[in-house]
Write a protein that holds these residues in place. Structure first.
Motif, mmCIF file in Angstrom:
data_model
loop_
_atom_site.group_PDB
_atom_site.id
_atom_site.type_symbol
_atom_site.label_atom_id
_atom_site.label_comp_id
_atom_site.label_asym_id
_atom_site.label_seq_id
_atom_site.Cartn_x
_atom_site.Cartn_y
_atom_site.Cartn_z
ATOM 1 N N ARG A 55 28.051 54.729 6.486
ATOM 2 C CA ARG A 55 29.065 54.494 7.523
ATOM 3 C C ARG A 55 30.463 54.108 7.031
ATOM 4 O O ARG A 55 31.450 54.355 7.695
ATOM 5 C CB ARG A 55 28.616 53.422 8.527
ATOM 6 C CG ARG A 55 27.544 53.879 9.467
ATOM 7 C CD ARG A 55 28.119 54.795 10.546
ATOM 8 N NE ARG A 55 27.106 55.287 11.447
ATOM 9 C CZ ARG A 55 26.609 56.518 11.426
ATOM 10 N NH1 ARG A 55 27.061 57.406 10.553
ATOM 11 N NH2 ARG A 55 25.706 56.907 12.280
ATOM 12 N N PHE A 56 30.563 53.460 5.876
ATOM 13 C CA PHE A 56 31.854 52.897 5.484
ATOM 14 C C PHE A 56 32.102 53.153 3.993
ATOM 15 O O PHE A 56 31.252 52.822 3.156
ATOM 16 C CB PHE A 56 31.819 51.390 5.766
ATOM 17 C CG PHE A 56 33.155 50.692 5.747
ATOM 18 C CD1 PHE A 56 34.342 51.371 6.017
ATOM 19 C CD2 PHE A 56 33.218 49.325 5.469
ATOM 20 C CE1 PHE A 56 35.559 50.692 6.008
ATOM 21 C CE2 PHE A 56 34.426 48.642 5.469
ATOM 22 C CZ PHE A 56 35.607 49.342 5.740
ATOM 23 N N GLY A 57 33.242 53.763 3.690
ATOM 24 C CA GLY A 57 33.568 54.047 2.291
ATOM 25 C C GLY A 57 35.030 53.774 1.998
ATOM 26 O O GLY A 57 35.856 53.627 2.902
ATOM 27 N N MET A 58 35.338 53.705 0.707
ATOM 28 C CA MET A 58 36.731 53.506 0.289
ATOM 29 C C MET A 58 37.308 54.823 -0.224
ATOM 30 O O MET A 58 36.657 55.554 -0.955
ATOM 31 C CB MET A 58 36.833 52.450 -0.814
ATOM 32 C CG MET A 58 38.264 52.234 -1.299
ATOM 33 S SD MET A 58 38.410 50.915 -2.538
ATOM 34 C CE MET A 58 38.377 49.457 -1.506
ATOM 35 N N GLY A 128 32.184 45.671 2.109
ATOM 36 C CA GLY A 128 31.052 46.234 2.849
ATOM 37 C C GLY A 128 30.968 47.741 2.743
ATOM 38 O O GLY A 128 30.223 48.381 3.476
ATOM 39 N N MET A 129 31.751 48.308 1.822
ATOM 40 C CA MET A 129 31.734 49.768 1.670
ATOM 41 C C MET A 129 30.582 50.187 0.759
ATOM 42 O O MET A 129 30.275 49.491 -0.209
ATOM 43 C CB MET A 129 33.056 50.235 1.084
ATOM 44 C CG MET A 129 34.216 50.000 2.050
ATOM 45 S SD MET A 129 35.774 49.927 1.185
ATOM 46 C CE MET A 129 36.942 50.119 2.522
ATOM 47 N N LYS A 130 30.025 51.334 1.071
ATOM 48 C CA LYS A 130 28.865 51.795 0.304
ATOM 49 C C LYS A 130 29.208 52.938 -0.628
ATOM 50 O O LYS A 130 28.386 53.355 -1.426
ATOM 51 C CB LYS A 130 27.762 52.272 1.267
ATOM 52 C CG LYS A 130 27.264 51.207 2.215
ATOM 53 C CD LYS A 130 26.433 50.180 1.483
ATOM 54 C CE LYS A 130 25.780 49.221 2.456
ATOM 55 N NZ LYS A 130 25.151 48.086 1.787
ATOM 56 N N ILE A 375 37.792 42.277 6.342
ATOM 57 C CA ILE A 375 36.743 43.184 6.818
ATOM 58 C C ILE A 375 35.416 42.811 6.165
ATOM 59 O O ILE A 375 34.363 42.794 6.811
ATOM 60 C CB ILE A 375 37.109 44.652 6.502
ATOM 61 C CG1 ILE A 375 38.321 45.076 7.330
ATOM 62 C CG2 ILE A 375 35.928 45.578 6.793
ATOM 63 C CD1 ILE A 375 38.889 46.432 6.952
ATOM 64 N N GLY A 376 35.478 42.469 4.880
ATOM 65 C CA GLY A 376 34.262 42.099 4.155
ATOM 66 C C GLY A 376 33.588 40.882 4.761
ATOM 67 O O GLY A 376 32.360 40.814 4.869
ATOM 68 N N ALA A 377 34.396 39.915 5.190
ATOM 69 C CA ALA A 377 33.825 38.709 5.800
ATOM 70 C C ALA A 377 33.113 39.084 7.104
ATOM 71 O O ALA A 377 32.038 38.572 7.416
ATOM 72 C CB ALA A 377 34.933 37.691 6.067
ATOM 73 N N TRP A 378 33.718 39.998 7.848
ATOM 74 C CA TRP A 378 33.090 40.437 9.107
ATOM 75 C C TRP A 378 31.800 41.204 8.819
ATOM 76 O O TRP A 378 30.764 40.979 9.448
ATOM 77 C CB TRP A 378 34.069 41.311 9.896
ATOM 78 C CG TRP A 378 33.580 41.640 11.275
ATOM 79 C CD1 TRP A 378 33.768 40.912 12.404
ATOM 80 C CD2 TRP A 378 32.812 42.793 11.654
ATOM 81 N NE1 TRP A 378 33.160 41.533 13.481
ATOM 82 C CE2 TRP A 378 32.560 42.696 13.040
ATOM 83 C CE3 TRP A 378 32.292 43.886 10.964
ATOM 84 C CZ2 TRP A 378 31.829 43.647 13.756
ATOM 85 C CZ3 TRP A 378 31.560 44.842 11.671
ATOM 86 C CH2 TRP A 378 31.333 44.715 13.045
ATOM 87 N N MET A 379 31.861 42.098 7.824
ATOM 88 C CA MET A 379 30.690 42.919 7.504
ATOM 89 C C MET A 379 29.543 42.071 6.963
ATOM 90 O O MET A 379 28.370 42.396 7.161
ATOM 91 C CB MET A 379 31.059 43.996 6.478
ATOM 92 C CG MET A 379 31.933 45.101 7.033
ATOM 93 S SD MET A 379 31.086 46.121 8.261
ATOM 94 C CE MET A 379 30.253 47.298 7.195
#
Ligand code: FHN
Length: 495
Positions: A55-58, A128-130, A375-379
């Protein structure tokens, strides 16, 4: 990357032969007849599963243009803020672009001595990116790895002399991040025969003047295609085990015809069983088999669809307006906006690839780091409502978005509530089944729910969360039935 069997190699050779003979294959009984059908059969399936779950990438735009950072001779790089277009947009609106020799003065300046591959990959992971995607070669033709194809690369042509992709590949492997590459396959301003900007001559102050440089002939492009583009793509798979490609065509072009696209798709399939290909390879515009031959669809820049798409898909989006680092671009999106993009896409079964344009010294801009950390804290607390979730088809509501997931204990619906302090209750039109449990994902705090009117309503009134987006979980034994009742999901602030 896999070791090819002789059989597979011969099959691919047959496909290529068929392409050069005009596209028709001699099909066995029940087997697909055309190369498009063959390629379509190979698209998608198992190999794209990780992508859908992630779902989430950089996304990273990094290259020679990162050094001047959107400014050339004291003026901001123009037209659409895209700093990576420096060579073709410097001087806007008084002039357009610069000669190759002038651009290449950047080779001696490119020395990102603070580049640390592990720091980049950890910044992605902690957000939180995979997965991770970088401009191996952008339109300027400059390669971030020591390609054998040409000396126009970081090791042979700059003082930095380090294999940026190699270092990133090692860091990805170490930290469990999937690696893929942006590769500009048709536009290449650094190699003879590569296509030049296809600017419509009907826009801006250069109206009527057409492209800044003459376009190559088909024969010249063919030389580029076979001697630069195809071998470089092969190198990226063989050397760095690319798990996906993000090719970047966004409009109709005579250079990407069926024959060439089939050659490129076939090459990727020949080299690897599990490397994904995106629609911007050119299928949307040019390929007779359209999107059936690719693994996932790429939306336009910062475009967020209103409906789910028929294949795995993603939106790539910027934090600033520019993709490459632009020090004069203050158009930063807020963390809330970025999170809402991620959630919006997840709620429609799509991915979000958030771009960072590192600075010329190899560090991330502070503005980007701040957003990634938030965003990382939220993820870290809400990630389960994003990863591996599926689209939930409820009627539109006005309080946020929903995702859903089958777990070993039952089915969970996740309600992503935007601006929770304004919402006193959440009406979920179309859901008539009361959940077994309702609670805040972050704290586990139980919430009351009741069937009211045409749907379930979750009482939110005693919570004044300071979170940007709060996630409420509704648990069911089985995936709940939904009706398509058109209930107006009005704000119920009367509590
Ligand atoms: O021209 C490029 C642009 O520089 C950037 O790389 C974006 C990313 O989606 N793609 C092209 C425009 O769509």
């Amino acid at each position: 990357m896999k070791v090819l069997t002789q059989c597979k190699r011969s099959g691919i050779a047959a496909l290529l032969a068929a392409v050069s003979l005009g596209g028709a294959l001699t099909a066995g009984a029940g087997s697909p007849a055309t190369i498009e059908e063959q390629l379509a059969v190979q698209a998608g399936g198992e190999r794209v599963k990780w992508f859908e779950e992630a779902r989430f990438g950089m996304f990273i735009h990094f290259g020679l243009y990162s050094e001047p950072g959107g400014e050339w001779k004291g003026k901001r790089v123009g037209r659409n803020w895209y700093a990576e277009w420096l060579r073709m947009q410097a001087g806007w609106p008084d002039s357009l672009g610069m000669p190759r020799e002038e651009y290449d003065t950047l080779l001696a300046r490119f020395n990102p001595d603070k580049f640390n591959a592990e720091e980049w990959i950890l910044a992605a992971k902690e957000a939180g990116m995979k997965y991770f995607l970088i401009t191996a070669k952008h339109h300027d033709g400059f390669a971030l790895w020591p390609t054998k194809v040409s000396a126009y690369n970081v090791v042979d042509a700059t003082p930095f002399k380090r294999d940026i992709l190699g270092e990133l590949a090692a860091a990805c492997k170490q930290h469990g991040i999937t690696l893929g590459f942006y590769y500009s396959h048709w536009q290449d301003w650094g190699h003879t025969g590569g296509a030049m900007p296809p600017w419509p001559a009907d826009r801006g102050p250069f109206k009527g003047q057409g492209p800044t440089a003459p376009q190559p002939t088909q024969e010249e492009f063919d030389q580029y295609w076979h001697n630069v583009a195809l071998p470089q793509v092969r190198e990226l798979i063989r050397n760095y085990d690319a798990k996906f490609f993000w090719f970047d065509n966004w409009r109709d072009t005579p250079y990407l015809n069926d024959e060439r696209l089939n050659q490129l798709i076939t090459l990727v399939r020949e080299e690897s069983d599990d490397t994904l290909i995106n629609s911007r390879i050119g299928t949307t515009w040019n390929h007779s088999a359209q999107n059936s031959v690719i693994d996932y669809i790429s939306m336009g820049d910062n475009q967020f669809p209103k409906e789910a798409l028929g294949k795995p898909w993603e939106t790539s989006g910027t934090m600033q307006r520019s993709w490459g680092w632009h020090k004069l671009d203050y158009g930063w999106k807020t963390t809330d906006q970025l999170l809402e993009h991620l959630i919006h896409n997840a709620s429609l079964g799509g991915n979000y690839q958030l771009n960072v344009g590192p600075k010329g010294d190899g560090t991330f801009p502070l503005q980007a780091t701040k957003r990634l950390q938030e965003i990382g804290a939220w993820m870290a607390v809400n990630g389960e409502a994003i990863y591996g979730t599926e689209r939930v088809s409820f009627p539109e509501n006005d309080w946020g978005r929903m995702t859903g997931k089958q777990t070993k204990d039952g089915y969970r619906l996740y309600l992503h509530v935007f601006n929770p302090e304004k919402k006193m209750s959440l009406p979920i039109a179309g859901l008539r089944q009361k959940p077994g449990k309702a609670y805040m994902l972050e704290t586990g705090e139980p919430l009351k729910s009741r069937v009211k009117g045409n749907g379930v309503t979750v009482d939110f009134s005693h919570l004044l969360s300071d979170e940007r987006v709060s996630v409420v979980v509704l648990e069911f034994v089985e995936q709940p039935e939904l009706t398509t009742a058109t209930v107006s999901a009005s704000k119920d602030q009367g509590h």
